[in-house]
Write a protein that holds these residues in place. Structure first.
Motif, mmCIF file in Angstrom:
data_model
loop_
_atom_site.group_PDB
_atom_site.id
_atom_site.type_symbol
_atom_site.label_atom_id
_atom_site.label_comp_id
_atom_site.label_asym_id
_atom_site.label_seq_id
_atom_site.Cartn_x
_atom_site.Cartn_y
_atom_site.Cartn_z
ATOM 1 N N ASN A 190 0.971 -1.215 0.047
ATOM 2 C CA ASN A 190 0.111 0.036 0.095
ATOM 3 C C ASN A 190 0.999 1.206 0.075
ATOM 4 O OD1 ASN A 190 -1.533 2.209 1.557
ATOM 5 N ND2 ASN A 190 -3.117 0.863 0.925
ATOM 6 N N GLY A 191 0.584 2.127 -0.984
ATOM 7 C CA GLY A 191 1.265 3.453 -0.851
ATOM 8 C C GLY A 191 0.797 4.438 0.203
ATOM 9 N N GLY A 192 0.209 4.358 0.959
ATOM 10 C CA GLY A 192 -0.435 5.414 1.821
ATOM 11 C C GLY A 192 0.636 6.182 2.518
ATOM 12 N N THR A 193 1.553 5.704 2.907
ATOM 13 C CA THR A 193 2.777 6.292 3.719
ATOM 14 C C THR A 193 3.503 7.352 2.637
ATOM 15 O OG1 THR A 193 3.093 4.513 5.221
ATOM 16 C CG2 THR A 193 4.975 6.234 4.853
ATOM 17 N N ALA A 194 3.936 6.801 1.550
ATOM 18 C CA ALA A 194 4.258 7.754 0.592
ATOM 19 C C ALA A 194 3.769 8.823 -0.022
ATOM 20 C CB ALA A 194 4.901 6.811 -0.652
ATOM 21 N N GLN A 195 2.488 8.472 -0.098
ATOM 22 C CA GLN A 195 1.372 9.537 -0.741
ATOM 23 C C GLN A 195 1.064 10.700 0.398
ATOM 24 O OE1 GLN A 195 -1.573 8.296 -3.543
ATOM 25 N NE2 GLN A 195 -1.125 6.292 -2.828
ATOM 26 N N THR A 196 1.064 10.128 1.740
ATOM 27 C CA THR A 196 0.609 11.067 2.867
ATOM 28 C C THR A 196 2.145 12.044 2.993
ATOM 29 O OG1 THR A 196 -0.516 9.592 4.004
ATOM 30 C CG2 THR A 196 0.537 11.382 5.287
ATOM 31 N N TRP A 197 3.271 11.404 2.794
ATOM 32 C CA TRP A 197 4.448 12.146 2.921
ATOM 33 C C TRP A 197 4.450 13.251 1.581
ATOM 34 C CZ3 TRP A 197 8.137 13.243 -0.874
ATOM 35 C CH2 TRP A 197 9.280 13.855 -0.535
ATOM 36 N N LEU A 198 4.007 12.750 0.513
ATOM 37 C CA LEU A 198 4.088 13.783 -0.739
ATOM 38 C C LEU A 198 3.038 14.802 -0.478
ATOM 39 C CD1 LEU A 198 4.989 14.827 -3.319
ATOM 40 C CD2 LEU A 198 2.994 13.051 -4.376
ATOM 41 N N ASP A 199 1.725 14.479 0.028
ATOM 42 C CA ASP A 199 0.692 15.605 0.428
ATOM 43 C C ASP A 199 1.186 16.829 1.327
ATOM 44 O OD1 ASP A 199 -0.812 14.189 -1.512
ATOM 45 O OD2 ASP A 199 -2.185 13.065 0.196
ATOM 46 N N LYS A 200 1.807 15.956 2.393
ATOM 47 C CA LYS A 200 2.334 16.967 3.371
ATOM 48 C C LYS A 200 3.214 17.988 2.856
ATOM 49 C CE LYS A 200 0.961 14.451 7.294
ATOM 50 N NZ LYS A 200 1.541 13.553 8.621
ATOM 51 N N PHE A 201 4.540 17.339 1.965
ATOM 52 C CA PHE A 201 5.314 18.117 1.565
ATOM 53 C C PHE A 201 4.986 19.033 0.583
ATOM 54 C CE2 PHE A 201 8.996 17.887 -1.765
ATOM 55 C CZ PHE A 201 9.601 19.246 -0.936
ATOM 56 N N TYR A 202 3.925 18.730 -0.301
ATOM 57 C CA TYR A 202 3.411 19.524 -1.233
ATOM 58 C C TYR A 202 2.803 20.822 -0.538
ATOM 59 C CZ TYR A 202 -0.106 21.023 -5.361
ATOM 60 O OH TYR A 202 -0.075 21.738 -6.187
ATOM 61 N N ASP A 203 2.036 20.651 0.564
ATOM 62 C CA ASP A 203 1.326 21.464 1.270
ATOM 63 C C ASP A 203 2.527 22.614 1.710
ATOM 64 O OD1 ASP A 203 -1.049 20.545 0.780
ATOM 65 O OD2 ASP A 203 -1.257 19.838 2.775
ATOM 66 N N PHE A 204 3.579 22.147 2.248
ATOM 67 C CA PHE A 204 4.607 23.048 2.773
ATOM 68 C C PHE A 204 5.199 23.659 1.759
ATOM 69 C CE2 PHE A 204 9.365 23.106 2.553
ATOM 70 C CZ PHE A 204 9.388 23.940 3.559
ATOM 71 N N MET A 205 5.423 23.359 0.540
ATOM 72 C CA MET A 205 5.971 23.929 -0.758
ATOM 73 C C MET A 205 5.119 25.030 -1.131
ATOM 74 S SD MET A 205 8.979 22.843 -1.475
ATOM 75 C CE MET A 205 9.210 23.424 -2.944
ATOM 76 N N GLY A 206 3.584 24.764 -0.627
ATOM 77 C CA GLY A 206 2.839 26.004 -1.249
ATOM 78 C C GLY A 206 3.162 27.578 -1.015
ATOM 79 N N ARG A 207 3.966 27.738 0.166
ATOM 80 C CA ARG A 207 4.404 29.043 0.479
ATOM 81 C C ARG A 207 5.514 29.447 -0.493
ATOM 82 N NH1 ARG A 207 6.251 26.907 6.232
ATOM 83 N NH2 ARG A 207 4.661 25.450 5.564
ATOM 84 N N HIS A 208 6.220 28.625 -0.966
ATOM 85 C CA HIS A 208 7.406 29.048 -1.876
ATOM 86 C C HIS A 208 7.167 28.996 -3.409
ATOM 87 C CE1 HIS A 208 9.337 28.428 1.960
ATOM 88 N NE2 HIS A 208 9.140 27.356 2.091
#
Length: 522
Positions: free
Chosen positions: A429-447
């Motif tokens: 299951n790719g849940g862990t990888a996708q959760t990391w990507l979602d959070k990283f993408y949210d973090f990048m939103g300010r940049h």
């Protein structure tokens, strides 16, 4: 005026004949129609023993090939444009929509699966892969089912000093790649793939085969970067070839965080988009390392001088140079080092492995990200070893073209595009990888860019929005949510073209351009 008149006439006739395709779908009659019009060996029904093999033949991401995947009623594998025409006419007559696949590099799999439960067929263009090069005119006709690797190979075998601006991965299908714009290692010198498209042959929503003159300039504009699956099925493209020197120079230089990767990447943001047009330098950031990958249309001596003047922080020397033909560089730029066969043979390999699932996203950067932010970014990669980002510089030719020249609007003022990727073994299951990507993408939103937060349609991402269907037509307003991120101010123009050429929304998926229909509540 003649084109506007034709659009208006087509619109009113289509509205008069408008029907609800899905509500009138007749699968059995559709399959019978295909049997009557197309050779039987080119149509694979779900009951066929070869159906699964054909379906998976160009799927790149196994997360879209599961027991819950909504699969097509059948797969049509045309060997001529008339087969595509027949499939569209049968689909229209019997109320069955079609999705189109050329290479399978669709990050959401929308070319061969549906998110919603519906009856649909797939037109798989893999057998339409002819390439005809005219080296005297510096042009070529290439079918949509060819890969960019096959295209590079065919051009170079006719003339090693001709090439074409397209992507780095050899297995990209030409049809989908061109339909979204086509970024790559030559775009700073010669532009996107679509900046070099001269003509096309397209099957429209009525099953007619049209060239540029017949479809009109607005329709031709839309297919050159407006995304696949919206405006018809392009079966072939006429392209302008570009010149490359007999020998180019490539390098790959890695810098770890301990070796100053944070400072070098920070500096690259200003340097990469402003280097001479002949030099394109991508950056891959993964783990605690940044790898700088460059192709230079010139000699090692000239490259060393340029880098010493413009980017001394990288400490590039002649020992880093790898001279080779441009064709060899296209094989190495993505695969790095092929373990089997020559680079030329690698370019012709269409096979794929379903060992790893993938999720992708994208962003554009118009203001350099601060050094402190890059320290935080590298800290994110300590948390997940399966994630990476690719930074693709803009500037050069692409930055001198108007944002309205093609639907791809991310031109003037763009420093680079970010492609985010996470991978995980297909068996888990790719849940862990996708959760990391979602959070990283949210973090990048300010940049990154905002209002809209720009994205690249060829890095399709359903997380940013999906169409809402009302009265069997996708609504313009629901499409704005994702459409203005991919196309910015060009979204409305694309929707107007859609209303003119396909008002009943026959060519439709979860992120296809909706028609802007006057008098309809969108």
């Amino acid at each position: 005026m003649a084109m506007l008149g034709r659009f208006a006439l087509g619109f009113f006739l289509s509205c008069y004949l408008m029907i609800s395709v899905s509500s009138l779908a007749s699968p059995d009659e559709f399959l019978q129609c295909l049997s009557d019009k197309i050779p039987g060996e080119l149509v694979y029904r779900q009951s066929s023993s070869s159906f699964a093999d054909v379906l998976v033949s160009s799927i790149r991401f196994p997360n879209f090939f599961t027991n819950t995947t909504v699969r097509p009623l059948c797969i049509v594998t045309p060997t001529a444009a008339c087969h595509v025409q027949a499939a569209v006419r049968c689909g229209r007559r019997q109320g069955v929509r079609l999705r189109v696949r050329s290479g399978g590099h669709d990050y959401e799999g929308l070319s061969y699966r549906s998110v919603r439960a519906e009856v649909f067929g797939v037109v798989d263009l893999a057998r339409l892969r002819s390439i005809t090069v005219d080296e005297h005119e510096s042009t070529a006709w290439v079918d949509s089912g060819a890969t960019v690797g096959e295209l590079y190979y065919a051009i170079a075998k006719n003339n090693s000093q001709l090439a074409f601006p397209a992507g780095e991965c050899p297995t990209l299908g030409v049809g989908g790649h061109f339909s979204g714009g086509g970024i790559g290692m030559l775009m700073r010198k010669y532009g996107l793939s679509v900046d070099n498209v001269l003509d096309a042959k397209l099957v429209n929503a009525e099953g007619e085969l049209l060239d540029r003159a017949a479809m009109g300039e607005e329709h031709f504009w839309a297919i050159r970067g407006g995304g696949g699956g919206s405006f018809g099925i392009v079966v072939s493209w006429k392209i302008r070839l570009v010149t490359v020197p007999p020998t180019v120079t490539v390098f790959s230089i890695a810098k770890t965080v301990d070796q100053g990767a944070v400072d070098v990447v920070t500096r690259w943001q200003a340097v990469g988009p402003s280097l001479p047009d002949e030099l394109t330098m991508r950056v891959k950031v993964q783990g605690q390392e940044a790898v700088f990958l460059a192709v230079y249309l010139g000699t090692c001596t000239s490259l060393v001088a340029t880098m010493g003047r413009d980017f001394p922080e990288l400490h590039m020397t002649s020992a880093d140079c790898r001279p080779m033909t441009y064709l060899e560089s296209t094989a190495l730029s993505f695969t790095t080092l092929a373990k089997t066969g020559t680079p030329e043979e690698v370019l012709l390999n269409r096979s794929s492995s379903l060992g790893f699932s993938v999720k992708g996203k994208s962003d554009y950067v118009r203001q350099p990200i601060s050094r402190d932010a890059w320290e935080d970014i590298f800290d994110w990669f300590k948390k997940n070893g399966s994630g990476l980002i690719m930074l693709e510089p803009h500037g050069g030719f692409i930055g001198r073209v108007s944002t309205a020249a093609t639907p791809y609007p991310h031109r003037r003022g763009v420093l680079y595009v970010i492609q985010y990727l996470v991978f995980w073994p297909a068996a888990i299951n790719g849940g862990t990888a996708q959760t990391w990507l979602d959070k990283f993408y949210d973090f990048m939103g300010r940049h990154v860019t905002t209002n809209p937060r720009e994205a690249y349609v060829n890095f399709r991402d359903l997380d940013i929005g999906k169409n809402t269907v009302v009265d069997d037509v996708s609504t313009f307003e629901s499409g704005k949510v994702w459409g203005e991120r991919y196309f910015m101010g060009n979204y409305r123009r694309l929707a107007r073209v859609k209303a003119a050429v396909d008002p009943t929304d026959y060519f439709r998926n979860e992120q296809s351009t909706p028609p802007l229909l006057h008098g309809r509540h969108n």
